[in-house]
Design a protein around this motif. Structure first.
Motif, PDB file in Angstrom:
ATOM      1  N   ASN A 137      -8.172 -11.426   0.562  1.00 34.95           N
ATOM      2  CA  ASN A 137      -7.125 -11.633  -0.446  1.00 34.95           C
ATOM      3  C   ASN A 137      -6.619 -13.071  -0.488  1.00 34.95           C
ATOM      4  OD1 ASN A 137      -7.316  -8.940  -1.085  1.00 34.95           O
ATOM      5  ND2 ASN A 137      -5.571  -8.318   0.152  1.00 34.95           N
ATOM      6  N   SER A 138      -6.504 -13.704   0.674  1.00 39.67           N
ATOM      7  CA  SER A 138      -6.000 -15.078   0.696  1.00 39.67           C
ATOM      8  C   SER A 138      -6.948 -16.032  -0.016  1.00 39.67           C
ATOM      9  CB  SER A 138      -5.761 -15.539   2.136  1.00 39.67           C
ATOM     10  OG  SER A 138      -6.984 -15.567   2.856  1.00 39.67           O
ATOM     11  N   GLU A 139      -8.235 -15.698   0.000  1.00 41.68           N
ATOM     12  CA  GLU A 139      -9.239 -16.576  -0.599  1.00 41.68           C
ATOM     13  C   GLU A 139      -9.559 -16.212  -2.040  1.00 41.68           C
ATOM     14  OE1 GLU A 139     -11.663 -19.912  -0.344  1.00 41.68           O
ATOM     15  OE2 GLU A 139     -10.346 -19.092   1.210  1.00 41.68           O
ATOM     16  N   TYR A 140      -9.499 -14.913  -2.381  1.00 45.46           N
ATOM     17  CA  TYR A 140     -10.026 -14.469  -3.671  1.00 45.46           C
ATOM     18  C   TYR A 140      -9.030 -13.712  -4.554  1.00 45.46           C
ATOM     19  CZ  TYR A 140     -14.315 -15.724  -1.277  1.00 45.46           C
ATOM     20  OH  TYR A 140     -15.279 -16.409  -0.583  1.00 45.46           O
ATOM     21  N   ALA A 141      -7.813 -13.532  -4.103  1.00 48.44           N
ATOM     22  CA  ALA A 141      -6.794 -12.881  -4.941  1.00 48.44           C
ATOM     23  C   ALA A 141      -5.717 -13.895  -5.303  1.00 48.44           C
ATOM     24  CB  ALA A 141      -6.181 -11.689  -4.203  1.00 48.44           C
ATOM     25  N   GLY A 142      -5.579 -14.155  -6.608  1.00 52.63           N
ATOM     26  CA  GLY A 142      -4.512 -15.035  -7.057  1.00 52.63           C
ATOM     27  C   GLY A 142      -3.166 -14.326  -6.993  1.00 52.63           C
ATOM     28  N   PRO A 143      -2.091 -15.014  -7.351  1.00 49.33           N
ATOM     29  CA  PRO A 143      -0.752 -14.425  -7.247  1.00 49.33           C
ATOM     30  C   PRO A 143      -0.592 -13.113  -8.007  1.00 49.33           C
ATOM     31  CG  PRO A 143      -0.606 -16.786  -7.638  1.00 49.33           C
ATOM     32  CD  PRO A 143      -2.043 -16.417  -7.795  1.00 49.33           C
ATOM     33  N   ARG A 144      -1.166 -13.018  -9.212  1.00 48.45           N
ATOM     34  CA  ARG A 144      -1.011 -11.791  -9.994  1.00 48.45           C
ATOM     35  C   ARG A 144      -1.779 -10.643  -9.367  1.00 48.45           C
ATOM     36  NH1 ARG A 144       0.631  -8.090 -11.252  1.00 48.45           N
ATOM     37  NH2 ARG A 144       0.992  -7.061 -13.261  1.00 48.45           N
ATOM     38  N   LEU A 145      -2.989 -10.898  -8.934  1.00 49.42           N
ATOM     39  CA  LEU A 145      -3.782  -9.849  -8.307  1.00 49.42           C
ATOM     40  C   LEU A 145      -3.150  -9.422  -6.983  1.00 49.42           C
ATOM     41  CD1 LEU A 145      -6.223  -8.010  -8.198  1.00 49.42           C
ATOM     42  CD2 LEU A 145      -7.552  -9.915  -7.257  1.00 49.42           C
ATOM     43  N   GLN A 146      -2.665 -10.373  -6.203  1.00 48.82           N
ATOM     44  CA  GLN A 146      -2.027 -10.023  -4.934  1.00 48.82           C
ATOM     45  C   GLN A 146      -0.796  -9.161  -5.176  1.00 48.82           C
ATOM     46  OE1 GLN A 146      -3.084 -10.834  -1.535  1.00 48.82           O
ATOM     47  NE2 GLN A 146      -1.691  -9.089  -1.431  1.00 48.82           N
ATOM     48  N   ALA A 147      -0.036  -9.479  -6.224  1.00 47.33           N
ATOM     49  CA  ALA A 147       1.139  -8.667  -6.544  1.00 47.33           C
ATOM     50  C   ALA A 147       0.729  -7.241  -6.896  1.00 47.33           C
ATOM     51  CB  ALA A 147       1.911  -9.297  -7.706  1.00 47.33           C
TER      52      ALA A 147
END
Length: 225
Positions: A137-147
């Motif tokens: 997630n830290s490498e491939y999830a942007g802020p919207r996806l992480q949310a």
């Protein structure tokens, strides 16, 4: 209840409310008693309101003008939906990891899978599983996806999995499959591994909720006697 240092007060309230739903203390349509929660947790109304906003956003509560916050529908389909969403959004990040197949990332993931394999208990397994996801997630999830990933996990209680004795046996195969897919640049395989794991998690949690009497075997909320 003593405060947990390092944990946001809002998050304490979210966890408390979710636990009340998962233990049957709050049921579909029940009104949230903010004063009772404030007393139980020793908190002001501010973090409680912040938690209500998050829980409404996550589909667990709904607010009615001048009437308060109420528990949304909670049944088998609700539990499955939360897990399905978690599998889908986690799969997006995993698919991106497979597209990249970065050797450094693959090596980090392989290390965590090895640690999961050697884990002595469910808590230790869960810690390395969490790190596995964090690497992706830290490498491939942007802020919207992480949310979206965070929001989908509200009904996936870490405390349950930390105490679940079959944690490793049930979930390790899907992590091994996800790692293999990322290494092989197999985007669909990586996404599929996430979806399969989420399905196993949903079925396991549902079995426990039925065993506890929170849900009936039909998947409907159990009736209070």
């Amino acid at each position: 209840m003593p405060k947990k240092y390092g944990v946001k007060e809002k998050d304490l309230v979210v966890t408390h409310v979710v636990n009340m739903v998962l233990t049957g203390k709050l049921r579909s349509g029940d009104r949230l008693d903010r004063n009772e929660i404030a007393h139980d947790l020793g908190l002001s109304r501010v973090p409680i309101q912040e938690a209500v906003v998050q829980l409404e956003h996550d589909g667990i509560l709904s607010t009615r003008y001048h009437r308060g916050a109420y528990v949304e529908r909670f049944d088998e389909s609700t539990v499955r939906e939360h897990h399905e969403l978690y599998g889908l959004v986690s799969g997006i990040a995993a698919g991106r990891a497979a597209d990249a197949a970065d050797p450094t990332i693959v090596a980090e993931l392989a290390h965590e899978v090895g640690q999961m394999f050697d884990a002595r208990d469910a808590r230790q397994f869960g810690a390395h599983a969490k790190r596995f996801r964090a690497v992706i997630n830290s490498e491939y999830a942007g802020p919207r996806l992480q949310a979206a990933i965070d929001s989908s996990q509200t009904f996936i209680p870490a405390s349950f999995w930390e105490s679940h004795t079959q944690h490793r046996e049930q979930l390790l195969p899907s992590y091994e499959a996800e790692l293999a897919a990322i290494r092989d640049r197999d985007r669909d395989g990586a996404r599929g591994a996430c979806a399969e794991r989420a399905d196993v998690m949903a079925r396991t949690l549902l079995s426990e909720l039925i065993r506890r009497g929170v849900l009936c075997p039909s998947g409907r909320p159990a009736t209070l006697l």
